[in-house]
Scaffold this active site. Structure first.
Site, PDB file in Angstrom:
ATOM      1  N   PHE A  11      -8.217  -5.864   9.010  1.00 51.89           N
ATOM      2  CA  PHE A  11      -8.787  -5.627   7.671  1.00 51.89           C
ATOM      3  C   PHE A  11      -8.271  -6.630   6.626  1.00 51.89           C
ATOM      4  N   ILE A  12      -6.967  -6.619   6.374  1.00 54.21           N
ATOM      5  CA  ILE A  12      -6.465  -7.481   5.290  1.00 54.21           C
ATOM      6  C   ILE A  12      -6.424  -8.932   5.758  1.00 54.21           C
ATOM      7  N   ASP A  59      -1.048 -12.590  21.540  1.00 53.32           N
ATOM      8  CA  ASP A  59      -0.171 -11.453  21.240  1.00 53.32           C
ATOM      9  C   ASP A  59       1.100 -11.974  20.563  1.00 53.32           C
ATOM     10  N   THR A 125       4.906  -3.059   3.499  1.00 57.33           N
ATOM     11  CA  THR A 125       4.193  -1.920   2.915  1.00 57.33           C
ATOM     12  C   THR A 125       5.103  -1.111   2.000  1.00 57.33           C
ATOM     13  N   ASP A 126       4.494  -0.456   1.009  1.00 61.74           N
ATOM     14  CA  ASP A 126       5.271   0.433   0.129  1.00 61.74           C
ATOM     15  C   ASP A 126       5.793   1.656   0.881  1.00 61.74           C
ATOM     16  N   GLU A 127       5.244   1.918   2.081  1.00 63.85           N
ATOM     17  CA  GLU A 127       5.684   3.102   2.836  1.00 63.85           C
ATOM     18  C   GLU A 127       7.141   3.011   3.244  1.00 63.85           C
ATOM     19  N   TYR A 153       5.450   4.664  12.018  1.00 67.16           N
ATOM     20  CA  TYR A 153       4.865   3.428  11.465  1.00 67.16           C
ATOM     21  C   TYR A 153       5.762   2.851  10.365  1.00 67.16           C
ATOM     22  N   ALA A 155       8.830   3.430   9.692  1.00 70.35           N
ATOM     23  CA  ALA A 155      10.153   3.033  10.208  1.00 70.35           C
ATOM     24  C   ALA A 155      10.071   1.673  10.901  1.00 70.35           C
ATOM     25  N   LYS A 157       7.914  -0.714  10.202  1.00 64.92           N
ATOM     26  CA  LYS A 157       7.710  -1.740   9.168  1.00 64.92           C
ATOM     27  C   LYS A 157       9.022  -2.001   8.412  1.00 64.92           C
ATOM     28  N   ASN A 182      -1.684   0.993  -0.940  1.00 65.86           N
ATOM     29  CA  ASN A 182      -2.899   1.154  -0.117  1.00 65.86           C
ATOM     30  C   ASN A 182      -4.011   0.209  -0.552  1.00 65.86           C
ATOM     31  N   VAL A 209     -10.128  16.392   4.945  1.00 64.25           N
ATOM     32  CA  VAL A 209      -9.049  16.101   3.989  1.00 64.25           C
ATOM     33  C   VAL A 209      -7.804  16.855   4.449  1.00 64.25           C
TER      34      VAL A 209
HETATM   35  P1  NAD Z   1      -5.303  -3.601  10.747  1.00 65.21           P
HETATM   36  O1  NAD Z   1      -4.869  -2.575  11.730  1.00 65.21           O
HETATM   37  O2  NAD Z   1      -6.675  -3.546  10.194  1.00 65.21           O
HETATM   38  O3  NAD Z   1      -5.115  -5.063  11.377  1.00 65.21           O
HETATM   39  C1  NAD Z   1      -4.038  -5.393  12.206  1.00 65.21           C
HETATM   40  C2  NAD Z   1      -4.472  -6.564  13.076  1.00 65.21           C
HETATM   41  O4  NAD Z   1      -3.366  -6.933  13.895  1.00 65.21           O
HETATM   42  C3  NAD Z   1      -5.626  -6.230  14.039  1.00 65.21           C
HETATM   43  O5  NAD Z   1      -6.616  -7.228  13.963  1.00 65.21           O
HETATM   44  C4  NAD Z   1      -4.972  -6.215  15.409  1.00 65.21           C
HETATM   45  O6  NAD Z   1      -5.847  -6.639  16.457  1.00 65.21           O
HETATM   46  C5  NAD Z   1      -3.841  -7.193  15.210  1.00 65.21           C
HETATM   47  N1  NAD Z   1      -2.744  -6.979  16.154  1.00 65.21           N
HETATM   48  C6  NAD Z   1      -2.182  -5.806  16.533  1.00 65.21           C
HETATM   49  N2  NAD Z   1      -1.226  -6.016  17.442  1.00 65.21           N
HETATM   50  C7  NAD Z   1      -1.165  -7.365  17.640  1.00 65.21           C
HETATM   51  C8  NAD Z   1      -0.371  -8.217  18.456  1.00 65.21           C
HETATM   52  N3  NAD Z   1       0.580  -7.695  19.266  1.00 65.21           N
HETATM   53  N4  NAD Z   1      -0.554  -9.532  18.405  1.00 65.21           N
HETATM   54  C9  NAD Z   1      -1.521 -10.070  17.593  1.00 65.21           C
HETATM   55  N5  NAD Z   1      -2.314  -9.319  16.809  1.00 65.21           N
HETATM   56  C10 NAD Z   1      -2.135  -7.986  16.837  1.00 65.21           C
HETATM   57  O7  NAD Z   1      -4.220  -3.560   9.596  1.00 65.21           O
HETATM   58  P2  NAD Z   1      -4.352  -3.966   8.055  1.00 65.21           P
HETATM   59  O8  NAD Z   1      -4.673  -2.764   7.275  1.00 65.21           O
HETATM   60  O9  NAD Z   1      -5.172  -5.182   7.929  1.00 65.21           O
HETATM   61  O10 NAD Z   1      -2.816  -4.321   7.741  1.00 65.21           O
HETATM   62  C11 NAD Z   1      -2.342  -5.656   7.894  1.00 65.21           C
HETATM   63  C12 NAD Z   1      -0.871  -5.681   7.546  1.00 65.21           C
HETATM   64  O11 NAD Z   1      -0.685  -5.258   6.214  1.00 65.21           O
HETATM   65  C13 NAD Z   1      -0.013  -4.759   8.402  1.00 65.21           C
HETATM   66  O12 NAD Z   1       1.201  -5.409   8.663  1.00 65.21           O
HETATM   67  C14 NAD Z   1       0.208  -3.548   7.521  1.00 65.21           C
HETATM   68  O13 NAD Z   1       1.428  -2.930   7.841  1.00 65.21           O
HETATM   69  C15 NAD Z   1       0.235  -4.188   6.156  1.00 65.21           C
HETATM   70  N6  NAD Z   1      -0.202  -3.340   5.028  1.00 65.21           N
HETATM   71  C16 NAD Z   1      -1.402  -2.689   5.077  1.00 65.21           C
HETATM   72  C17 NAD Z   1      -1.821  -1.960   3.970  1.00 65.21           C
HETATM   73  C18 NAD Z   1      -3.134  -1.239   3.954  1.00 65.21           C
HETATM   74  O14 NAD Z   1      -3.409  -0.494   3.035  1.00 65.21           O
HETATM   75  N7  NAD Z   1      -4.030  -1.454   4.923  1.00 65.21           N
HETATM   76  C19 NAD Z   1      -1.005  -1.898   2.830  1.00 65.21           C
HETATM   77  C20 NAD Z   1       0.224  -2.565   2.841  1.00 65.21           C
HETATM   78  C21 NAD Z   1       0.605  -3.309   3.938  1.00 65.21           C
HETATM   79  O1  DAU Z   2       0.647   2.412   1.505  1.00 58.39           O
HETATM   80  C1  DAU Z   2       0.307   1.399   2.373  1.00 58.39           C
HETATM   81  C2  DAU Z   2      -0.187   1.984   3.681  1.00 58.39           C
HETATM   82  O2  DAU Z   2      -1.476   2.542   3.422  1.00 58.39           O
HETATM   83  C3  DAU Z   2      -0.261   0.941   4.788  1.00 58.39           C
HETATM   84  O3  DAU Z   2       1.034   0.504   5.076  1.00 58.39           O
HETATM   85  C4  DAU Z   2      -0.912   1.546   6.052  1.00 58.39           C
HETATM   86  O4  DAU Z   2      -1.070   0.525   7.036  1.00 58.39           O
HETATM   87  C5  DAU Z   2      -2.273   2.079   5.661  1.00 58.39           C
HETATM   88  O5  DAU Z   2      -2.896   2.691   6.785  1.00 58.39           O
HETATM   89  C6  DAU Z   2      -2.140   3.088   4.533  1.00 58.39           C
HETATM   90  O6  DAU Z   2      -1.439   4.276   4.992  1.00 58.39           O
HETATM   91  P1  DAU Z   2      -1.908   5.747   4.559  1.00 58.39           P
HETATM   92  O7  DAU Z   2      -1.382   6.718   5.521  1.00 58.39           O
HETATM   93  O8  DAU Z   2      -1.638   5.988   3.123  1.00 58.39           O
HETATM   94  O9  DAU Z   2      -3.523   5.536   4.720  1.00 58.39           O
HETATM   95  P2  DAU Z   2      -4.649   6.482   5.350  1.00 58.39           P
HETATM   96  O10 DAU Z   2      -5.950   5.853   4.994  1.00 58.39           O
HETATM   97  O11 DAU Z   2      -4.390   6.795   6.772  1.00 58.39           O
HETATM   98  O12 DAU Z   2      -4.490   7.820   4.520  1.00 58.39           O
HETATM   99  C7  DAU Z   2      -4.579   7.811   3.099  1.00 58.39           C
HETATM  100  C8  DAU Z   2      -4.346   9.242   2.616  1.00 58.39           C
HETATM  101  O13 DAU Z   2      -5.463  10.045   3.029  1.00 58.39           O
HETATM  102  C9  DAU Z   2      -3.119   9.892   3.225  1.00 58.39           C
HETATM  103  O14 DAU Z   2      -2.531  10.739   2.247  1.00 58.39           O
HETATM  104  C10 DAU Z   2      -3.671  10.740   4.368  1.00 58.39           C
HETATM  105  C11 DAU Z   2      -5.046  11.129   3.855  1.00 58.39           C
HETATM  106  N1  DAU Z   2      -6.084  11.293   4.893  1.00 58.39           N
HETATM  107  C12 DAU Z   2      -6.275  10.278   5.792  1.00 58.39           C
HETATM  108  C13 DAU Z   2      -7.225  10.379   6.776  1.00 58.39           C
HETATM  109  C14 DAU Z   2      -7.422   9.272   7.790  1.00 58.39           C
HETATM  110  C15 DAU Z   2      -6.879  12.429   4.922  1.00 58.39           C
HETATM  111  O15 DAU Z   2      -6.729  13.346   4.083  1.00 58.39           O
HETATM  112  N2  DAU Z   2      -7.832  12.529   5.886  1.00 58.39           N
HETATM  113  C16 DAU Z   2      -8.035  11.554   6.830  1.00 58.39           C
HETATM  114  O16 DAU Z   2      -8.902  11.747   7.716  1.00 58.39           O
END
Ligand code: NAD
Ligand code: DAU
Length: 343
Positions: A11-12, A59, A125-127, A153, A155, A157, A182, A209
């Site tokens: 995604f990102i 990988d 991540t802020d997590e 997750y 832990a 990160k 997020n 939810v």
């Molecule tokens: P995502 O799951 O959409 O993408 C992760 C990508 O990594 C995928 O394309 C997957 O194929 C690839 N991948 C997984 N294992 C791999 C490996 N062993 N070798 C090579 N590639 C591999 O995740 P995202 O939401 O795009 O998050 C990207 C990064 O940003 C992550 O490190 C996540 O912790 C961090 N992050 C995400 C969010 C969020 O809200 N999505 C917020 C803060 C930080």
């Molecule tokens: O804060 C950054 C993090 O945000 C990233 O590090 C993670 O990679 C990313 O997945 C995201 O984590 P969250 O757990 O916050 O995201 P998620 O979309 O899974 O859930 C967002 C909120 O919604 C959370 O409080 C759980 C809730 N939720 C999620 C799903 C999938 C629901 O209520 N129902 C659902 O089906």
């Protein structure tokens, strides 16, 4: 400038590839991705033949392949997005999170040391800060907030962040770390809250939810995150951590209702289900440091970002319907099956 973007089909990562190719024409990019269930090469379709772009399936934990790629490409910088990223999956199967998120980060940093790469940027991540109480809106995560994780997750990160800081201190590896809240926007895999709710609502399916829906997340439009990372790469101070977020706190229930309103669907689709184990209550980033030091500020208000996101999912049904049907997993074969390997 030659950049390695790991996780570039996620995604990102894919949004970052698009952002950099549009905004930094002098940068060439190699996207490395294992194409796990979360990686989708069709998200890179429009840039796959761009002269400044190359995709490599691989990988980050495969030391031999990683070192060979670094030998071949002479990277100036690495941005590590590759990770297992879904909290719920980490609760069911923590092992792969530890392998990819910790050992994969180590492998990349070892390669950076070996090949004298000028910068390793860890996308964090802020997590890692745990959660904040719901009744203390005055409290925000700063870079000084202690690490205190809740899920396998987070832990994993946090471990990666600590390892990154250790490589800086011990080996003088030039690192930076960003910790973002997020994200939402185009190409978001429909297992995460916002795309899950959009795609299910479009099928008039119940929207699950967790708990009472009052948990709070701090939402940032993905392009603003990409801009922040680009700024940190260019102007960030080596060794530093930067929090990235935009004061966009919303309860999950509010987010889901906003999506239903945007789609003209009834709130009766909402279904409260059993809560996530260890569910963090509230995240909220204080972005003062990145604002004051680098001048970064988010450009997209939530109202505008969520409208753009809903519109994107309406206009790109093939992208997410292929995911729901599993067809996207054939995409690599379709795009690369007949291509000759060069060098
Ligand atoms: P995502 O799951 O959409 O993408 C992760 C990508 O990594 C995928 O394309 C997957 O194929 C690839 N991948 C997984 N294992 C791999 C490996 N062993 N070798 C090579 N590639 C591999 O995740 P995202 O939401 O795009 O998050 C990207 C990064 O940003 C992550 O490190 C996540 O912790 C961090 N992050 C995400 C969010 C969020 O809200 N999505 C917020 C803060 C930080
Ligand atoms: O804060 C950054 C993090 O945000 C990233 O590090 C993670 O990679 C990313 O997945 C995201 O984590 P969250 O757990 O916050 O995201 P998620 O979309 O899974 O859930 C967002 C909120 O919604 C959370 O409080 C759980 C809730 N939720 C999620 C799903 C999938 C629901 O209520 N129902 C659902 O089906």
């Amino acid at each position: 400038m030659k950049l390695l973007v790991t996780g570039g089909a996620g995604f990102i990562g894919c949004n970052f590839v698009h952002y950099m190719l549009q905004n930094n024409p002098s940068t060439s990019l190699v996207a490395l991705d294992l194409l796990t269930y979360a990686g989708n090469l069709s998200s890179l379709e429009s840039v796959i033949d761009h002269p400044n772009f190359r995709f490599v399936k691989g990988d980050i934990t495969d030391r031999e392949a990683i070192f060979a790629l670094f030998e071949e490409e002479s990277f100036d910088a690495v941005v590590n997005f590759a990770a297992e990223s879904h909290v719920d999956r980490s609760i069911h199967n923590p092992g792969v999170f530890l392998t990819t998120n910790i050992l994969g980060t180590q492998t990349l940093m070892d390669a950076c040391r070996q090949y004298n790469v000028g910068r390793f940027h860890q996308v964090g991540t802020d997590e890692v800060y745990g959660d904040l109480p719901l009744d203390r809106p005055d409290l925000l995560f700063t870079e000084e907030t202690p690490i205190h994780t809740s899920s396998p997750y987070s832990a994993s990160k946090a471990s990666a962040d600590l390892l990154t800081q250790a490589y800086h201190r011990t080996y003088k590896l030039p690192i930076t770390i960003s910790r973002c809240s997020n994200n939402y926007g185009p190409y978001h895999f429909p297992e995460k809250l916002i795309p899950l709710m959009i795609t299910r609502a479009l099928h008039d399916q119940p929207l699950p939810v967790y708990g009472n829906g009052l948990n709070v997340r701090d939402w940032l439009y993905v392009e603003d995150h990409c801009a922040a990372i680009a700024m940190i790469l260019e102007h960030g101070t080596v060794g530093e951590v930067y929090n990235v977020g935009g004061h966009n706190e919303k309860t999950n229930l509010d987010v889901v209702k906003t999506i239903l309103d945007e789609l003209g669907k009834p709130h009766s689709l909402i279904e409260f289900v059993t809560d996530r184990a260890g569910h963090d209550l509230r995240y909220a980033i204080d972005p003062t440091k990145i604002h004051n030091e680098l001048g970064w500020t988010p450009k997209t208000p939530f109202k505008e970002g969520i409208q753009k996101t809903v519109q994107w999912y309406l206009e790109h049904r093939d992208w997410w319907q292929d995911i729901l049907s599993g067809d996207y997993r054939n995409y690599y074969e379709t795009m690369y099956g007949n291509r000759e390997k060069v060098s």
